[in-house]
Design a protein around this motif. Structure first.
Motif, PDB file in Angstrom:
ATOM      1  N   LYS A 198       0.835  -1.207   0.000  1.00  0.00           N
ATOM      2  CA  LYS A 198       0.000   0.000   0.000  1.00  0.00           C
ATOM      3  C   LYS A 198       0.863   1.246   0.000  1.00  0.00           C
ATOM      4  O   LYS A 198       2.041   1.206   0.358  1.00  0.00           O
ATOM      5  CB  LYS A 198      -0.894   0.016   1.245  1.00  0.00           C
ATOM      6  CG  LYS A 198      -2.046  -0.959   1.185  1.00  0.00           C
ATOM      7  CD  LYS A 198      -3.063  -0.615   2.249  1.00  0.00           C
ATOM      8  CE  LYS A 198      -4.370  -1.388   2.016  1.00  0.00           C
ATOM      9  NZ  LYS A 198      -5.413  -0.985   2.945  1.00  0.00           N
ATOM     10  N   LEU A 199       0.239   2.353  -0.387  1.00  0.00           N
ATOM     11  CA  LEU A 199       0.869   3.665  -0.225  1.00  0.00           C
ATOM     12  C   LEU A 199       0.145   4.317   0.947  1.00  0.00           C
ATOM     13  O   LEU A 199      -1.070   4.478   0.919  1.00  0.00           O
ATOM     14  CB  LEU A 199       0.700   4.507  -1.496  1.00  0.00           C
ATOM     15  CG  LEU A 199       1.314   5.914  -1.416  1.00  0.00           C
ATOM     16  CD1 LEU A 199       2.831   5.852  -1.421  1.00  0.00           C
ATOM     17  CD2 LEU A 199       0.819   6.787  -2.574  1.00  0.00           C
ATOM     18  N   MET A 200       0.896   4.668   1.965  1.00  0.00           N
ATOM     19  CA  MET A 200       0.235   5.119   3.200  1.00  0.00           C
ATOM     20  C   MET A 200       0.990   6.235   3.890  1.00  0.00           C
ATOM     21  O   MET A 200       2.215   6.322   3.803  1.00  0.00           O
ATOM     22  CB  MET A 200       0.221   3.967   4.211  1.00  0.00           C
ATOM     23  CG  MET A 200      -0.968   3.098   4.130  1.00  0.00           C
ATOM     24  SD  MET A 200      -0.950   2.024   5.584  1.00  0.00           S
ATOM     25  CE  MET A 200      -2.570   1.342   5.409  1.00  0.00           C
ATOM     26  N   GLN A 201       0.238   7.047   4.634  1.00  0.00           N
ATOM     27  CA  GLN A 201       0.832   8.000   5.571  1.00  0.00           C
ATOM     28  C   GLN A 201       1.280   7.261   6.835  1.00  0.00           C
ATOM     29  O   GLN A 201       0.701   6.222   7.178  1.00  0.00           O
ATOM     30  CB  GLN A 201      -0.218   9.004   6.025  1.00  0.00           C
ATOM     31  CG  GLN A 201      -0.480  10.150   5.080  1.00  0.00           C
ATOM     32  CD  GLN A 201      -1.312  11.220   5.760  1.00  0.00           C
ATOM     33  OE1 GLN A 201      -2.123  10.917   6.609  1.00  0.00           O
ATOM     34  NE2 GLN A 201      -1.108  12.467   5.369  1.00  0.00           N
ATOM     35  N   GLU A 228      -3.580   1.206  11.116  1.00  0.00           N
ATOM     36  CA  GLU A 228      -3.615  -0.130  10.508  1.00  0.00           C
ATOM     37  C   GLU A 228      -2.934  -1.148  11.444  1.00  0.00           C
ATOM     38  O   GLU A 228      -3.454  -2.228  11.710  1.00  0.00           O
ATOM     39  CB  GLU A 228      -2.880  -0.067   9.155  1.00  0.00           C
ATOM     40  CG  GLU A 228      -2.906  -1.355   8.357  1.00  0.00           C
ATOM     41  CD  GLU A 228      -4.102  -1.465   7.413  1.00  0.00           C
ATOM     42  OE1 GLU A 228      -4.793  -0.445   7.214  1.00  0.00           O
ATOM     43  OE2 GLU A 228      -4.340  -2.573   6.907  1.00  0.00           O
ATOM     44  N   ALA A 229      -1.766  -0.765  11.933  1.00  0.00           N
ATOM     45  CA  ALA A 229      -1.009  -1.657  12.821  1.00  0.00           C
ATOM     46  C   ALA A 229      -1.729  -1.847  14.148  1.00  0.00           C
ATOM     47  O   ALA A 229      -1.784  -2.954  14.687  1.00  0.00           O
ATOM     48  CB  ALA A 229       0.388  -1.093  13.066  1.00  0.00           C
ATOM     49  N   THR A 267       6.862   2.427   7.262  1.00  0.00           N
ATOM     50  CA  THR A 267       6.949   1.001   7.609  1.00  0.00           C
ATOM     51  C   THR A 267       7.320   0.821   9.071  1.00  0.00           C
ATOM     52  O   THR A 267       6.751  -0.012   9.776  1.00  0.00           O
ATOM     53  CB  THR A 267       7.984   0.294   6.703  1.00  0.00           C
ATOM     54  OG1 THR A 267       7.487   0.340   5.361  1.00  0.00           O
ATOM     55  CG2 THR A 267       8.189  -1.153   7.117  1.00  0.00           C
ATOM     56  N   GLU A 268       8.274   1.639   9.530  1.00  0.00           N
ATOM     57  CA  GLU A 268       8.670   1.478  10.929  1.00  0.00           C
ATOM     58  C   GLU A 268       7.574   1.964  11.882  1.00  0.00           C
ATOM     59  O   GLU A 268       7.448   1.439  12.997  1.00  0.00           O
ATOM     60  CB  GLU A 268       9.984   2.213  11.224  1.00  0.00           C
ATOM     61  CG  GLU A 268      10.602   1.701  12.516  1.00  0.00           C
ATOM     62  CD  GLU A 268      12.005   2.232  12.738  1.00  0.00           C
ATOM     63  OE1 GLU A 268      12.956   1.452  12.581  1.00  0.00           O
ATOM     64  OE2 GLU A 268      12.138   3.431  13.058  1.00  0.00           O
ATOM     65  N   MET A 284       3.986  11.923   5.953  1.00  0.00           N
ATOM     66  CA  MET A 284       4.551  11.554   4.649  1.00  0.00           C
ATOM     67  C   MET A 284       3.965  10.226   4.173  1.00  0.00           C
ATOM     68  O   MET A 284       3.482   9.416   4.953  1.00  0.00           O
ATOM     69  CB  MET A 284       6.075  11.455   4.740  1.00  0.00           C
ATOM     70  CG  MET A 284       6.559  10.267   5.516  1.00  0.00           C
ATOM     71  SD  MET A 284       8.349  10.373   5.646  1.00  0.00           S
ATOM     72  CE  MET A 284       8.656   8.890   6.561  1.00  0.00           C
ATOM     73  N   ARG A 285       3.972  10.078   2.855  1.00  0.00           N
ATOM     74  CA  ARG A 285       3.456   8.843   2.260  1.00  0.00           C
ATOM     75  C   ARG A 285       4.607   8.017   1.718  1.00  0.00           C
ATOM     76  O   ARG A 285       5.492   8.536   1.044  1.00  0.00           O
ATOM     77  CB  ARG A 285       2.460   9.168   1.149  1.00  0.00           C
ATOM     78  CG  ARG A 285       1.131   9.641   1.674  1.00  0.00           C
ATOM     79  CD  ARG A 285       0.111   9.820   0.557  1.00  0.00           C
ATOM     80  NE  ARG A 285      -1.229   9.885   1.119  1.00  0.00           N
ATOM     81  CZ  ARG A 285      -1.734  10.976   1.695  1.00  0.00           C
ATOM     82  NH1 ARG A 285      -1.010  12.086   1.771  1.00  0.00           N
ATOM     83  NH2 ARG A 285      -2.958  10.959   2.190  1.00  0.00           N
ATOM     84  N   GLU A 286       4.558   6.715   2.011  1.00  0.00           N
ATOM     85  CA  GLU A 286       5.579   5.797   1.506  1.00  0.00           C
ATOM     86  C   GLU A 286       4.917   4.479   1.165  1.00  0.00           C
ATOM     87  O   GLU A 286       3.824   4.163   1.663  1.00  0.00           O
ATOM     88  CB  GLU A 286       6.642   5.527   2.588  1.00  0.00           C
ATOM     89  CG  GLU A 286       7.637   6.640   2.784  1.00  0.00           C
ATOM     90  CD  GLU A 286       8.724   6.267   3.792  1.00  0.00           C
ATOM     91  OE1 GLU A 286       9.879   6.586   3.513  1.00  0.00           O
ATOM     92  OE2 GLU A 286       8.413   5.672   4.838  1.00  0.00           O
ATOM     93  N   LYS A 287       5.632   3.708   0.373  1.00  0.00           N
ATOM     94  CA  LYS A 287       5.174   2.347   0.088  1.00  0.00           C
ATOM     95  C   LYS A 287       5.381   1.504   1.338  1.00  0.00           C
ATOM     96  O   LYS A 287       6.406   1.616   2.002  1.00  0.00           O
ATOM     97  CB  LYS A 287       5.975   1.762  -1.075  1.00  0.00           C
ATOM     98  CG  LYS A 287       5.415   0.438  -1.559  1.00  0.00           C
ATOM     99  CD  LYS A 287       6.214  -0.110  -2.713  1.00  0.00           C
ATOM    100  CE  LYS A 287       7.352  -0.978  -2.179  1.00  0.00           C
ATOM    101  NZ  LYS A 287       8.037  -1.735  -3.248  1.00  0.00           N
ATOM    102  N   ILE A 288       4.418   0.697   1.635  1.00  0.00           N
ATOM    103  CA  ILE A 288       4.548  -0.168   2.802  1.00  0.00           C
ATOM    104  C   ILE A 288       3.973  -1.539   2.481  1.00  0.00           C
ATOM    105  O   ILE A 288       2.939  -1.647   1.805  1.00  0.00           O
ATOM    106  CB  ILE A 288       3.853   0.442   4.050  1.00  0.00           C
ATOM    107  CG1 ILE A 288       3.880  -0.551   5.225  1.00  0.00           C
ATOM    108  CG2 ILE A 288       2.452   0.916   3.765  1.00  0.00           C
ATOM    109  CD1 ILE A 288       3.351   0.004   6.522  1.00  0.00           C
TER     110      ILE A 288
END
Lengths: 377, 274
Positions: free
Chosen positions: A6-9, A16-17, A146-147, A177-181
């Protein structure tokens, strides 16, 4: 369920976690830049049979979350600077009453209302010392989306395992920020649930069983009628004024963390194998440091980074050991000098410690770090 | 049954209590136990939450799930407990300062939500635990250690405040009128929504001594003589109304309850896509 990309903030990844970690109760109050945490919890929790409530203020947010945890649901509250200040008294309550709880602080510029939409790392010392009195603290600092996901899972697990409030100390940059996760499958995530009292045995609510870390925790309503208080209490849970008892209890609170540092502490060593200059950083500032290290290495300066992931308890033993190899250490953080004090305390006379950072809402740039390293060298 | 209240509902090993001789908090605490007894509630499901202050020490003596929280925040903690597990009978024990000063915001919002919590306010018109400072219910003109020249503040009417804020049940009795007090607490617990029962109480040690109110017995007589039921006040001649305070039921209505509405929301979303 399988893993998904996903692409997520960062803030989205946190919720989600939290849901995958078992969060079923959220109570909070809206504050920038943490509002997505409340909004997404409100959106998703009812589908899981979980509960969301927007309370009347920040203090009520953490208070209700503590109540939710005592009634048996994994609970979270989230906030930012001013709200974190308001929550401090009840963070201490959760610490002394040993209530599992996750508190997310998406740091913004301070003091006071400060810079509501700008990043900062100004609450590092407040995370440790914000509530009055001596108490244990676990504070985790993610540097990516991701972290943020991974540390949110960890925050819930640590809260349940050590019966203590755990602070996820993120910031506006990482939060927004948005990153691939890659979201792992639920079955691939390790989940820790609080240990409940043994059946058919007399429950001494604040007594730690032989070989265990914390007292077993009964949920309200499950048949163990016990007392919970923010006063110093003995194993029975009832208030005690005795200084001997206070010492025993405080030792227990501190030791449950201090005796398990190997399990709790986490850090990253970046390009450290051949490093001749050390930069210590954490959270979103570590991203800038990585760029700076690449630039420095392109110019022949072999820099490396030690990144604290667990800010509190600090990775003291490892950093002390590493510091023996470096004459000079630069601490990069988004404030006027907070964690640098902890680094100085840890490295003692092993290394000279320098600082780079600002608190005007702007992130330090890689070239500024490069220049600072050259100046120090 | 009543003679067994102590054995059945109190943690005898935690007694005697910390309250001063002549304090009426024991009477109000007993009224709560009596109400729970008469309703036949399951002790394992009863949760009593309190804040900080003299009255807030009561839950420690009571054999239920008990939660002694931070000053003013009992209702916020209780809201979390109740929403997380709506099957629990949640009762909040609080004082006038705890409920209406530092906890005033939580009070009006718990009332507004109409969450099924029964709040018992032990109103002795003073901060007792800290030594007799004036509270939001100290009468104008009365003395306190922080009102050495007489209180110039106007007092809150906590029961009416809760009623106005959205409580579906609001009543006031006194530590003298225990029959009514027990009845109101029972009705409050039975009400599916936010209930507030104010128990006008006495603090002989701080309020009484400072204001030369006389012995505890005299202060109890004052409760007896000064409180008039809201149902009969209009029937009294004007000269007998002067200086009287109102007791009785101020609000008793039915309205949607917060945790029930939340469970409906969960049901409504069941089967819907996440």
């Amino acid at each position: 369920m399988s893993k998904k990309i996903k692409l997520m903030q960062g803030n989205e990844a946190c919720v989600e976690a939290a849901l995958m970690a078992g969060m079923r109760f959220y109570a909070g109050y809206p504050i920038t830049p943490s509002t997505e945490l409340a909004e997404l919890s409100a959106l998703h929790l009812p589908y899981y049979g979980g509960k969301f409530i927007q309370m009347e203020d920040e203090i009520a947010g953490i208070a209700a979350a503590i109540g939710g945890s005592l009634a048996g649901l994994k609970s979270m509250t989230a906030t930012s600077g001013p709200g974190f200040s308001l929550k401090q008294e009840n963070i201490g309550y959760a610490a002394i009453a040993e209530i599992p709880l996750v508190i997310v602080n998406v740091q913004r510029g301070g003091p006071s209302t400060g810079l509501p939409t700008s990043p900062a790392q100004g609450d590092v010392m407040q995370a440790k010392w914000g509530t009055h009195g001596d108490h244990p603290v676990i504070a985790l600092s993610p540097d990516s989306v991701t972290e943020t996901f991974n540390l949110t899972i960890r925050a819930f697990n640590l809260a349940e395992k050590y019966r203590t409030p755990v602070i996820l100390l993120t910031d506006e940059v990482v939060g927004h920020m948005r990153e691939k996760i890659e979201i792992p499958a639920q079955e691939d995530i390790e989940i820790y649930d609080r240990v409940k009292p043994k059946e058919n045995e007399e429950y001494v609510p604040f007594k730690t069983e032989e070989g265990e870390i914390v007292p077993r925790m009964a949920n309200f309503g499950e048949g163990h009628r016990y007392h919970v208080t923010g006063l110093f209490h003995d194993e029975s849970g009832f208030p005690s004024n005795s200084s001997e008892n206070a010492e025993v209890m405080l030792d227990h609170l501190m030791n449950k963390i201090d005796n398990n540092l190997d399990d709790i502490i986490d850090y990253e060593e970046y390009m450290m194998d051949d490093a001749e200059f050390l930069i210590v950083s954490y959270g979103s500032t570590a991203r800038t440091v990585r760029s700076a290290i690449k630039a420095l290495r392109a110019e022949g300066i072999k820099a490396g980074m030690f990144r604290a992931i667990t800010l509190w308890p600090s990775p003291e033993e490892k950093l002390a050991e590493i510091s023996k190899k470096f004459d000079k250490i630069l601490v990069a953080e988004m404030n006027l000098g907070q964690y640098v004090q902890e680094v100085q305390r840890i490295v003692k006379s092993n290394s000279e410690v320098y600082h780079i950072g600002r608190a005007n809402g702007e992130v330090t740039t890689p070239s500024e770090i490069v220049n600072k390293v050259k100046e120090v060298l | 049954m009543s003679s067994n209240l102590i054995n059945e509902y109190f943690r005898e090993s935690k007694l005697p209590h910390i309250w001063c001789p002549g304090c009426s908090h024991g009477i109000v605490t007993r009224a709560i136990a009596k109400a729970i007894d008469e309703l036949g509630l399951d002790k394992d499901k009863v949760t009593i939450v309190s804040g900080i202050g003299c009255s807030s020490r009561a839950p420690g003596y009571m054999d239920f799930n008990t939660l002694h929280t931070t000053h003013g925040r009992a209702l916020a903690f209780a809201t979390g407990v109740k929403l997380a597990n709506p099957e629990l009978d949640v009762i909040v024990i609080t004082g006038d300062g705890d409920a209406s000063a530092i906890g005033g915001n939580h009070l009006i919002h718990a009332a507004r939500r109409n969450i099924d919590i029964t709040t018992i306010v032990f109103n002795n018109n003073i901060y007792g635990m800290t030594g007799g400072q004036y509270s939001p219910t100290t009468p104008t003109g009365a003395l306190g250690t922080t009102a050495p020249h007489g209180n110039i503040d106007k007092p809150f009417d906590i029961a009416q405040l809760a009623a106005a804020a959205g409580a579906t049940y609001a009543a006031r009795s006194t530590a003298y009128h225990t029959t009514q007090l027990i009845k109101y607490i029972k009705k409050g617990i039975q009400n599916k929504g936010f209930s507030l029962v104010e128990a006008a109480s006495i603090c002989p040690t701080y309020y009484g001594r400072k204001n030369k109110s006389g012995s505890p017995v005299k202060m109890m007589e004052h409760l007896k003589n000064n409180f008039v039921d809201v149902k009969i006040i209009d029937k009294l001649p004007e000269e007998k109304k002067a200086g009287k305070e109102l007791m009785g039921e101020f609000k008793d209505i039915t309205a949607p309850e917060y945790t029930a509405e939340y469970l409906k929301l969960i049901d409504r979303l069941k089967g819907a896509a996440k």
